[in-house]
Design a protein around this motif. Structure first.
Motif, mmCIF file in Angstrom:
data_model
loop_
_atom_site.group_PDB
_atom_site.id
_atom_site.type_symbol
_atom_site.label_atom_id
_atom_site.label_comp_id
_atom_site.label_asym_id
_atom_site.label_seq_id
_atom_site.Cartn_x
_atom_site.Cartn_y
_atom_site.Cartn_z
ATOM 1 N N MET A 267 27.044 46.969 61.852
ATOM 2 C CA MET A 267 27.103 45.999 60.325
ATOM 3 C C MET A 267 28.031 46.927 59.665
ATOM 4 S SD MET A 267 22.792 45.868 59.730
ATOM 5 C CE MET A 267 21.777 44.832 60.513
ATOM 6 N N ALA A 268 28.547 48.556 60.063
ATOM 7 C CA ALA A 268 29.107 48.694 58.819
ATOM 8 C C ALA A 268 30.685 48.495 59.548
ATOM 9 C CB ALA A 268 28.594 50.072 59.272
ATOM 10 N N TYR A 290 37.894 45.902 63.272
ATOM 11 C CA TYR A 290 36.777 45.208 62.278
ATOM 12 C C TYR A 290 37.808 45.492 60.895
ATOM 13 C CZ TYR A 290 32.562 45.308 65.068
ATOM 14 O OH TYR A 290 31.562 44.947 65.918
ATOM 15 N N ALA A 293 39.570 42.522 60.064
ATOM 16 C CA ALA A 293 39.967 41.304 58.174
ATOM 17 C C ALA A 293 39.512 41.630 57.310
ATOM 18 C CB ALA A 293 37.887 40.953 58.992
ATOM 19 N N ASN A 331 35.892 50.474 53.749
ATOM 20 C CA ASN A 331 35.250 50.222 55.151
ATOM 21 C C ASN A 331 35.797 51.555 55.565
ATOM 22 O OD1 ASN A 331 34.979 47.095 54.611
ATOM 23 N ND2 ASN A 331 36.634 46.817 55.143
ATOM 24 N N THR B 338 23.025 42.754 55.021
ATOM 25 C CA THR B 338 21.799 43.438 56.240
ATOM 26 C C THR B 338 20.755 43.353 55.880
ATOM 27 O OG1 THR B 338 23.810 45.086 55.111
ATOM 28 C CG2 THR B 338 21.453 45.635 55.945
ATOM 29 N N VAL B 341 20.560 39.787 58.254
ATOM 30 C CA VAL B 341 20.312 40.412 60.068
ATOM 31 C C VAL B 341 19.491 41.142 60.206
ATOM 32 C CG1 VAL B 341 21.989 41.562 61.391
ATOM 33 C CG2 VAL B 341 23.155 40.679 59.885
ATOM 34 N N ALA B 423 25.263 40.155 63.336
ATOM 35 C CA ALA B 423 25.259 41.975 63.366
ATOM 36 C C ALA B 423 26.718 41.668 63.287
ATOM 37 C CB ALA B 423 24.929 42.842 64.092
ATOM 38 N N THR B 426 28.315 41.476 59.205
ATOM 39 C CA THR B 426 28.234 41.823 57.892
ATOM 40 C C THR B 426 29.113 43.562 57.663
ATOM 41 O OG1 THR B 426 26.999 43.369 59.402
ATOM 42 C CG2 THR B 426 25.567 42.219 58.168
ATOM 43 N N GLY B 427 28.646 44.075 57.268
ATOM 44 C CA GLY B 427 30.105 44.968 56.437
ATOM 45 C C GLY B 427 31.387 44.615 56.413
ATOM 46 N N PRO B 428 32.517 44.709 57.206
ATOM 47 C CA PRO B 428 33.747 44.324 56.645
ATOM 48 C C PRO B 428 34.288 42.843 56.745
ATOM 49 C CG PRO B 428 34.047 46.030 58.810
ATOM 50 C CD PRO B 428 32.694 46.002 58.401
ATOM 51 N N VAL B 429 33.228 42.410 57.865
ATOM 52 C CA VAL B 429 33.787 40.669 57.951
ATOM 53 C C VAL B 429 33.406 39.985 56.038
ATOM 54 C CG1 VAL B 429 33.795 38.575 58.919
ATOM 55 C CG2 VAL B 429 33.790 40.526 60.506
ATOM 56 N N ARG B 431 32.290 41.739 53.962
ATOM 57 C CA ARG B 431 33.268 42.033 52.082
ATOM 58 C C ARG B 431 34.688 41.583 52.603
ATOM 59 N NH1 ARG B 431 30.595 46.712 50.721
ATOM 60 N NH2 ARG B 431 31.381 46.577 48.672
#
Lengths: 455, 455
Positions: A267-268, A290, A293, A331, B338, B341, B423, B426-429, B431
């Motif tokens: 997720m991070a 990641y 992206a 990020n 989040t 997910v 999962a 989430t995060g970078p994608v 964003r």
């Protein structure tokens, strides 16, 4: 064992080894739970690990410690011994764990060991190694206790008592009832067995509807099933309903924890394993994609704003690259803080020895920053049309990523030291700090270089 | 039970209830595992839930379903009955679960029920309710099997067989050995009991070094201990080493999952519970404070850039507010993705019924967007000195937060539908998408309003 006690144990053992006080080390190890002995191995260097391993009293004790170690610890340890020397230890390891261990050793070495096991063991282990690591077959234990439905309670208890193998049978809390060809018909719990009249047949006291799993079911599904129905173990069947093994609740707990860690890190965008358990380059490799992206998104955002470029003026052109600088910095900060927080939760990162984690994150930030700084700097120079923009954007991006990795690693550690919940120091809070630092760095650099380029 | 089967079950039961085919419903319920029956309750309305509950065959079956329900389901359900009507069900519930249930009912109603239980039960439950919900005492089961060390194996097996209470004793896989005053001396596993000679005394076959926990230990520490040492149960002791109860591995799994969910949501600044299990307003309340950090950071970033304002030009002033618009949008997007997910992983969000989750996230985004849009719009108007800037920044921020909530909720659901890992979305994608959308919205709005203000 608490982290503090663990540290005391590690330091005591190290001191005694260096003094050559082997009798004392042996005494301490005899009184310590194998899981706790294993927990100090990452803090020891290889020759100390070997000393501890050799000083454990029995092969069985060595085996119990061995199965608690992570691959990055046990692989070099096992490789430091002659195959013949580790064989007695590996013979004490359960087949399912042995399959995992051999799967992590180099092909050559694992073949060498397989050759020396007796035939039955070799077959079991090879069977297990064939199943996918993440399937029911990959995590099942091939030792279980199965009896024919005609068996009486008295006979069952006697054979449980007499069967030398039962000591090997990990958590034998169920007796599986099978027919003539080994197909599963039902299950009797040890408790039912003890509480039923001695003359009763298993077929008459068994539970008929047994929830079972297929050998190729994904381990996460197996784990959810066991968690959902509160089972202690679930039988694993092949296509013809023959029982092949059992998955026990302790393995399920490991799967659930692994799964949570994987999800959190994914997720991070921080890979799939906590950094401390993988090598520096795997850490970089896990995080790198990641960030692509984020990098592509940021450059697209800059391009999307270019229609406004005439209205922005020379200096205002810098606005185009605010999204990419903030996005990449944010990020990296989130990645670092997530890795440190999950490491603290699972005990991989220890508060007393956290300097290494900070240094590691800093190094990762520096490396990723230099690479992406160069890429984005080039793109910015091209889009805005000038070396000045390339230098400012690339430089600010690199600086922002280094700062972000530092803040991301330090913030949760600081909270943990203050006995606050480190998880609060990820996401929005870390990002807000990183955004602010990045903005200031970006414009400060712009001013600084503006002087140079003007002069 | 898979999500798809669960949906089929829920729909079948609903259809049969509306047709009045109670015999069929009863038959289906009789063949379904209590955990699966419980899983359809959130999809039913109260009168259907009552029907299903009433059609379960025994009070024991009702109790088994009841303990699998979440508080937001069982509280209204229990309140819809007279206390006298639910009493027989509650008497079938284990004391530790009963304490949790009563703790979630309004004081008045739980007192009403406690009055009607027999004295021993009332005492046990009241004792349990006194311990903190998150401690060993709060999750322990007060039924366990303890015998004096002088007891022989034969006597132990007989008393296990004769004791009517043992059926109540959840997972009695260990016999705890105590001295005259009830202090814990050792433990014998059921397996050891079965495998030892009938005449042996428990004291002679027991394991002396039992790892136990204090009644006030935090539940997460208890869970980690059980997971670490692969226990099935761990005894809970008071200050004087008297055994009060046991914490079993199934409760430990629940604690570990809860803990992981809490950490995941906290890291994204999205509260501590998956949105579907809390009310709309609790969801907002959980997310609101984390956004304050982002809002304050963004406004500070704008202020940090003000020294450059003369060099930016009229339109370039908009650059000051890029960080706050992107930061707030990105955080809402991360929160939403989040929540979705984790909901998918734990089964709270179901793919077939996910429209509700999307609508919910959209509503949350709208509400938070309107609030923070007004706040940041005012700040931006003040800093940049003009209504125009206030409207553009406030409007873009609100729009960005709505879009972010939508993207955040839809992205993981789309991946799940394509049988990919949600999962990863989430995060970078998420964003990067949100950053791009926000940037375009921001400048489009700026152009649009520039026309209006110029004209």
């Amino acid at each position: 064992m608490e982290v503090r006690k663990q540290r005391v144990l590690a330091e005591t053992v190290q001191r005694l080894i260096h003094r050559g006080a082997t009798a004392n080390v042996r005494k301490i190890l005899g009184k310590t739970h194998p899981a706790d002995v294993a927990s100090i191995f990452p803090s020891l260097v290889l020759h100390e690990q070997r000393k501890v391993f050799d000083l454990l009293e029995t092969e069985a004790a060595r085996a119990e410690v061995l199965v608690e170690l992570k691959p990055d610890v046990y692989v070099p340890l096992l490789q430091s011994y002659e195959p013949a020397a580790v064989l007695p230890v590996l013979k004490e390891v359960e087949a399912d764990d042995l399959a995992d261990i051999l799967g992590n050793l180099p092909e050559e070495q694992s073949q060498e060991i397989l050759k020396r096991l007796d035939q039955k063991e070799t077959e079991q282990v090879e069977d297990l190694m064939r199943y996918g690591e993440d399937t029911a077959g990959g995590i099942m234990n091939p030792h279980f206790f199965a009896l024919h439905g005609d068996t009486t309670v008295e006979e069952a208890i006697r054979s449980l008592r007499e069967n030398k193998d039962t000591e090997d049978v990990e958590m034998a809390f169920y007796v599986y009832v099978v027919n003539d060809v080994g197909q599963l018909e039902g299950v009797v719990s040890l408790r039912q067995l003890v509480m039923s009249p001695p003359g009763a047949r298993l077929r008459d006291i068994m539970i008929h509807e047994v929830i079972s799993v297929r050998v190729d079911m994904d381990q996460e599904e197996v784990a959810r099933l066991v968690a959902r129905y509160n089972f202690l173990a679930v039988p694993v069947l092949d296509q013809s309903n023959k029982i092949l093994g059992i998955v026990t609740v302790d393995d399920v707990i490991d799967v659930l924890r692994e799964e949570a860690t994987e999800d959190i890190l994914k997720m991070a965008g921080a890979g799939e394993e906590v950094a401390e358990t993988v090598s520096f380059w795997s850490n970089i490799r896990g995080r790198f994609p990641y960030l692509i992206a984020s990098c592509a998104g940021g450059i697209l955002a800059a391009l999307a704003m270019t229609p406004f470029r005439e209205r922005l003026g020379e200096f205002g052109l810098l606005a185009l690259f605010i999204p990419v600088v903030l996005g990449m910095g944010g990020n990296v900060g989130t990645q670092s803080s997530t890795i440190v927080v999950r490491g603290l939760t699972t005990g991989v990162v220890q508060l007393g020895r956290s300097l290494g984690s900070v240094a590691r994150e800093l190094a990762v930030g520096l490396l990723l920053g230099m690479f992406y700084g160069a890429v984005v700097g080039l793109a910015a120079g091209g889009i805005a049309g000038g070396l000045y923009y390339g230098l400012v954007v690339g430089g600010a991006l690199a600086a922002s990523m280094v700062l972000a990795a530092l803040v991301g690693a330090l913030a949760p550690l600081t909270l943990a030291r203050l006995h606050l919940d480190p998880a609060a120091a990820t996401g929005p809070v870390v990002r807000a700090c990183v955004d602010l630092l990045s903005t200031v760095t970006y414009f400060a650099l712009a001013l600084l270089l503006a002087g140079t380029f003007a002069g």
